[in-house]
Design a protein around this motif. Structure first.
Motif, PDB file in Angstrom:
ATOM      1  N   LYS A  13       0.851  -1.212   0.000  1.00  0.00           N
ATOM      2  CA  LYS A  13       0.000   0.000   0.000  1.00  0.00           C
ATOM      3  C   LYS A  13       0.868   1.237   0.000  1.00  0.00           C
ATOM      4  O   LYS A  13       2.032   1.197   0.428  1.00  0.00           O
ATOM      5  CB  LYS A  13      -0.954  -0.014   1.188  1.00  0.00           C
ATOM      6  CG  LYS A  13      -0.289  -0.058   2.567  1.00  0.00           C
ATOM      7  CD  LYS A  13       0.197   1.241   3.107  1.00  0.00           C
ATOM      8  CE  LYS A  13       1.428   1.064   3.942  1.00  0.00           C
ATOM      9  NZ  LYS A  13       2.199   2.197   4.289  1.00  0.00           N
ATOM     10  N   ILE A  15       0.327   5.604   0.934  1.00  0.00           N
ATOM     11  CA  ILE A  15      -0.546   6.727   1.264  1.00  0.00           C
ATOM     12  C   ILE A  15      -0.282   7.776   0.190  1.00  0.00           C
ATOM     13  O   ILE A  15       0.865   8.185  -0.007  1.00  0.00           O
ATOM     14  CB  ILE A  15      -0.242   7.259   2.676  1.00  0.00           C
ATOM     15  CG1 ILE A  15      -0.482   6.134   3.692  1.00  0.00           C
ATOM     16  CG2 ILE A  15      -1.096   8.487   2.990  1.00  0.00           C
ATOM     17  CD1 ILE A  15      -0.328   6.508   5.139  1.00  0.00           C
ATOM     18  N   GLU A  19      -0.364  11.288   5.144  1.00  0.00           N
ATOM     19  CA  GLU A  19       0.423  10.659   6.203  1.00  0.00           C
ATOM     20  C   GLU A  19       0.778  11.710   7.258  1.00  0.00           C
ATOM     21  O   GLU A  19       0.893  12.897   6.954  1.00  0.00           O
ATOM     22  CB  GLU A  19       1.685   9.938   5.697  1.00  0.00           C
ATOM     23  CG  GLU A  19       2.577  10.664   4.746  1.00  0.00           C
ATOM     24  CD  GLU A  19       2.128  10.494   3.309  1.00  0.00           C
ATOM     25  OE1 GLU A  19       1.390  11.395   2.855  1.00  0.00           O
ATOM     26  OE2 GLU A  19       2.515   9.541   2.643  1.00  0.00           O
ATOM     27  N   HIS A  20       0.903  11.281   8.471  1.00  0.00           N
ATOM     28  CA  HIS A  20       1.133  12.123   9.656  1.00  0.00           C
ATOM     29  C   HIS A  20      -0.104  12.953  10.004  1.00  0.00           C
ATOM     30  O   HIS A  20      -0.541  12.907  11.158  1.00  0.00           O
ATOM     31  CB  HIS A  20       2.389  13.006   9.510  1.00  0.00           C
ATOM     32  CG  HIS A  20       3.628  12.165   9.593  1.00  0.00           C
ATOM     33  ND1 HIS A  20       4.067  11.630  10.771  1.00  0.00           N
ATOM     34  CD2 HIS A  20       4.473  11.708   8.632  1.00  0.00           C
ATOM     35  CE1 HIS A  20       5.153  10.893  10.544  1.00  0.00           C
ATOM     36  NE2 HIS A  20       5.403  10.920   9.248  1.00  0.00           N
ATOM     37  N   VAL A  22      -3.022  12.219   9.270  1.00  0.00           N
ATOM     38  CA  VAL A  22      -4.059  11.235   9.611  1.00  0.00           C
ATOM     39  C   VAL A  22      -3.971  10.823  11.088  1.00  0.00           C
ATOM     40  O   VAL A  22      -4.986  10.530  11.727  1.00  0.00           O
ATOM     41  CB  VAL A  22      -3.963  10.006   8.645  1.00  0.00           C
ATOM     42  CG1 VAL A  22      -2.729   9.171   8.887  1.00  0.00           C
ATOM     43  CG2 VAL A  22      -5.218   9.151   8.712  1.00  0.00           C
ATOM     44  N   HIS A 146       4.460   0.933  15.325  1.00  0.00           N
ATOM     45  CA  HIS A 146       4.257   2.391  15.320  1.00  0.00           C
ATOM     46  C   HIS A 146       3.975   3.007  16.681  1.00  0.00           C
ATOM     47  O   HIS A 146       3.984   4.216  16.790  1.00  0.00           O
ATOM     48  CB  HIS A 146       3.013   2.756  14.498  1.00  0.00           C
ATOM     49  CG  HIS A 146       3.192   2.612  13.037  1.00  0.00           C
ATOM     50  ND1 HIS A 146       2.297   3.115  12.149  1.00  0.00           N
ATOM     51  CD2 HIS A 146       4.148   2.025  12.316  1.00  0.00           C
ATOM     52  CE1 HIS A 146       2.691   2.831  10.935  1.00  0.00           C
ATOM     53  NE2 HIS A 146       3.819   2.160  11.010  1.00  0.00           N
ATOM     54  N   PRO A 149      -0.671   3.888  15.902  1.00  0.00           N
ATOM     55  CA  PRO A 149      -0.944   4.094  14.472  1.00  0.00           C
ATOM     56  C   PRO A 149      -2.364   4.550  14.200  1.00  0.00           C
ATOM     57  O   PRO A 149      -3.271   4.302  15.001  1.00  0.00           O
ATOM     58  CB  PRO A 149      -0.731   2.699  13.877  1.00  0.00           C
ATOM     59  CG  PRO A 149      -1.046   1.771  14.992  1.00  0.00           C
ATOM     60  CD  PRO A 149      -0.670   2.474  16.264  1.00  0.00           C
ATOM     61  N   SER A 150      -2.545   5.201  13.036  1.00  0.00           N
ATOM     62  CA  SER A 150      -3.892   5.655  12.669  1.00  0.00           C
ATOM     63  C   SER A 150      -4.767   4.479  12.244  1.00  0.00           C
ATOM     64  O   SER A 150      -5.986   4.542  12.355  1.00  0.00           O
ATOM     65  CB  SER A 150      -3.797   6.641  11.510  1.00  0.00           C
ATOM     66  OG  SER A 150      -3.323   5.976  10.350  1.00  0.00           O
ATOM     67  N   VAL A 152      -4.649   3.310   9.049  1.00  0.00           N
ATOM     68  CA  VAL A 152      -4.899   3.415   7.604  1.00  0.00           C
ATOM     69  C   VAL A 152      -4.168   2.308   6.833  1.00  0.00           C
ATOM     70  O   VAL A 152      -4.727   1.739   5.886  1.00  0.00           O
ATOM     71  CB  VAL A 152      -4.552   4.835   7.072  1.00  0.00           C
ATOM     72  CG1 VAL A 152      -3.113   5.198   7.235  1.00  0.00           C
ATOM     73  CG2 VAL A 152      -4.957   4.991   5.628  1.00  0.00           C
ATOM     74  N   ARG A 190      14.402   3.749   8.985  1.00  0.00           N
ATOM     75  CA  ARG A 190      13.809   4.812   9.814  1.00  0.00           C
ATOM     76  C   ARG A 190      12.844   4.150  10.802  1.00  0.00           C
ATOM     77  O   ARG A 190      12.451   3.004  10.620  1.00  0.00           O
ATOM     78  CB  ARG A 190      13.089   5.847   8.952  1.00  0.00           C
ATOM     79  CG  ARG A 190      12.185   5.304   7.826  1.00  0.00           C
ATOM     80  CD  ARG A 190      10.952   4.727   8.280  1.00  0.00           C
ATOM     81  NE  ARG A 190      10.291   3.865   7.333  1.00  0.00           N
ATOM     82  CZ  ARG A 190       9.234   4.206   6.648  1.00  0.00           C
ATOM     83  NH1 ARG A 190       8.777   5.425   6.722  1.00  0.00           N
ATOM     84  NH2 ARG A 190       8.607   3.327   5.908  1.00  0.00           N
ATOM     85  N   THR A 192       9.161   4.634  12.165  1.00  0.00           N
ATOM     86  CA  THR A 192       7.896   5.377  12.035  1.00  0.00           C
ATOM     87  C   THR A 192       7.457   5.888  13.412  1.00  0.00           C
ATOM     88  O   THR A 192       6.955   7.010  13.528  1.00  0.00           O
ATOM     89  CB  THR A 192       6.810   4.485  11.401  1.00  0.00           C
ATOM     90  OG1 THR A 192       7.291   4.069  10.119  1.00  0.00           O
ATOM     91  CG2 THR A 192       5.501   5.217  11.218  1.00  0.00           C
ATOM     92  N   GLY A 282       4.258   7.294   3.540  1.00  0.00           N
ATOM     93  CA  GLY A 282       4.457   6.617   4.823  1.00  0.00           C
ATOM     94  C   GLY A 282       5.118   7.562   5.812  1.00  0.00           C
ATOM     95  O   GLY A 282       4.953   8.773   5.753  1.00  0.00           O
ATOM     96  N   GLY A 283       5.905   6.979   6.686  1.00  0.00           N
ATOM     97  CA  GLY A 283       6.468   7.748   7.794  1.00  0.00           C
ATOM     98  C   GLY A 283       7.493   8.799   7.384  1.00  0.00           C
ATOM     99  O   GLY A 283       7.659   9.806   8.066  1.00  0.00           O
TER     100      GLY A 283
HETATM  101  O1  PMV Z   1       5.684   4.282   7.681  1.00  0.00           O
HETATM  102  P1  PMV Z   1       4.468   3.580   7.222  1.00  0.00           P
HETATM  103  O2  PMV Z   1       4.513   3.187   5.786  1.00  0.00           O
HETATM  104  O3  PMV Z   1       4.075   2.440   8.089  1.00  0.00           O
HETATM  105  O4  PMV Z   1       3.240   4.634   7.254  1.00  0.00           O
HETATM  106  C1  PMV Z   1       3.024   5.444   8.355  1.00  0.00           C
HETATM  107  C2  PMV Z   1       1.911   6.414   8.110  1.00  0.00           C
HETATM  108  C3  PMV Z   1       1.751   7.467   9.210  1.00  0.00           C
HETATM  109  O5  PMV Z   1       0.693   8.332   8.803  1.00  0.00           O
HETATM  110  C4  PMV Z   1       3.001   8.287   9.349  1.00  0.00           C
HETATM  111  C5  PMV Z   1       1.425   6.838  10.541  1.00  0.00           C
HETATM  112  C6  PMV Z   1       0.024   6.286  10.666  1.00  0.00           C
HETATM  113  O6  PMV Z   1      -0.203   5.634  11.680  1.00  0.00           O
HETATM  114  O7  PMV Z   1      -0.849   6.513   9.814  1.00  0.00           O
END
Ligand code: PMV
Length: 345
Positions: A13, A15, A19-20, A22, A146, A149-150, A152, A190, A192, A282-283
């Motif tokens: 997936k 975003i 991101e953030h 959310v 995380h 986490p949101s 999503v 990194r 998240t 993402g993060g």
């Molecule tokens: O880092 P990823 O791909 O797992 O995505 C994180 C998305 C954020 O909006 C930064 C965190 C979240 O919980 O939605």
């Protein structure tokens, strides 16, 4: 318990926007990618059931008799915190996790699939309730990685397609256009968890500055949703130009939130030099970026951009959005390379 080979896959997936933001209750747009992770569960005559995840290099076998002895009453709740310490220990023992496996994401995946096996994988067809349970357990994995986490990510991988997500409320984007993207992994590691905490701290320190940035990111998500809806009936070159502008603005906002990275700047610069527009997904802080591929691009132009990105040491995949969510497959429906990969490890 399982009597036949079971093949399952889940989409990757990204975003698109949000991101953030959310995490702070704003709208995000997320899409499932046509890049899938496969899983095979296979019962053996030895009394063991084998699990194979070729994309992440996991092969594991369990004793069916020991699995049957497990107390699985916690599964229906879909909440890892409902497990007693004794249940956790027993699960780790049966799963064959090393002592420190809580810190290893691969073993977390093994445990998640063990949960799935025990709860729903023995069924060959999944109901809406089964998918909700998968989503709940995937969310548990997100919580470990995380912190807060949101939701999503797990939601879009479970249901697939293209989604608008806000505080647990999802609606699917009807007939999203068949957008093509490059997904580029900068390979910069990194956390998240740390990045999400960093944005929270910046919001607490500078509320008057950061809150409007989050609101503006939400406005980008909403504008993108509007443009994607328009594109469903009659996509025009002008729509792609708007999508590119939205990508650029959001990338600058994400930098303002402090989740950029030199590798992501490099990714954006390299694609700009090829007339393309990119943002982190993402993060941030490294990780992956996406680049929009307009339909008017020539094959040679796409190949040149991919080559430039791999020349920076990044991994790069050309893919499209809107894939189906987590699914069960019949062995006869899978392509030969996938079956070979499942046999290969
Ligand atoms: O880092 P990823 O791909 O797992 O995505 C994180 C998305 C954020 O909006 C930064 C965190 C979240 O919980 O939605």
């Amino acid at each position: 318990m399982l009597s036949e080979v079971l093949l399952v896959s889940a989409p990757g997936k990204v975003i698109l926007h949000g991101e953030h933001a959310v995490v702070h209750g704003k709208v995000a747009l997320a899409v499932a990618l046509n890049l899938r992770t496969f899983l095979r569960l296979q019962p053996h005559s030895t009394g063991k059931v084998g699990l194979n995840l070729p994309n992440i290099g996991i092969k594991q076998a369990w004793d069916v008799a020991s699995l049957q002895l497990l107390d699985t009453s916690f599964l229906e709740q879909g909440d890892i915190t409902a497990l007693t310490p004794e249940q956790v220990e027993k699960l780790k023992e049966v799963a064959g996790c090393p002592e420190d496996c809580a810190n290893d994401h691969k073993w977390l995946a093994v445990l998640a699939f063990l949960f799935l096996y025990l709860s729903i994988c023995r069924k060959q067809r999944w109901t809406e309730e089964d998918l909700e349970l998968i989503n709940k357990w995937a969310f548990q994995g997100e919580r470990v990685i995380h912190g807060n986490p949101s939701g999503v990510d797990n939601t879009v991988s479970t249901w697939g397609g293209a989604l608008r997500y806000q505080q647990g409320k999802i609606s699917s984007l009807k007939r999203p256009p068949a957008l093509k993207i490059l997904l580029t992994n900068t390979k910069v590691p990194r956390s998240t968890k740390a990045l999400v905490a960093g944005v929270r701290n910046r919001l607490l320190k500078f509320p008057e500055i950061v809150a409007p940035v989050l609101t503006s990111i939400e406005a980008i998500s909403l504008e993108c949703e509007r443009v994607l809806a328009e594109m469903a009936s009659a996509p025009t070159p002008g729509h792609y130009l708007v999508l590119e502008e939205l990508i650029d603005m959001n990338q600058h906002h994400l930098n303002a939130l402090g989740v950029g990275h030199a590798s992501l700047d490099q990714l954006c610069q390299v694609t700009t030099a090829h007339g393309l527009h990119s943002k982190l997904t993402g993060g941030g802080g490294g990780g992956c970026g996406i680049t929009l591929l307009r339909p008017d691009l020539q094959r040679l132009e796409v190949e040149a951009a991919k080559q430039a990105l791999t020349g920076c040491g990044f991994d790069c995949w050309e893919t499209s959005i809107g894939a189906p969510g987590v699914s069960v497959h019949a062995a006869t429906s899978l392509d030969a390379p996938i079956l070979q990969a499942l046999d290969g490890i």
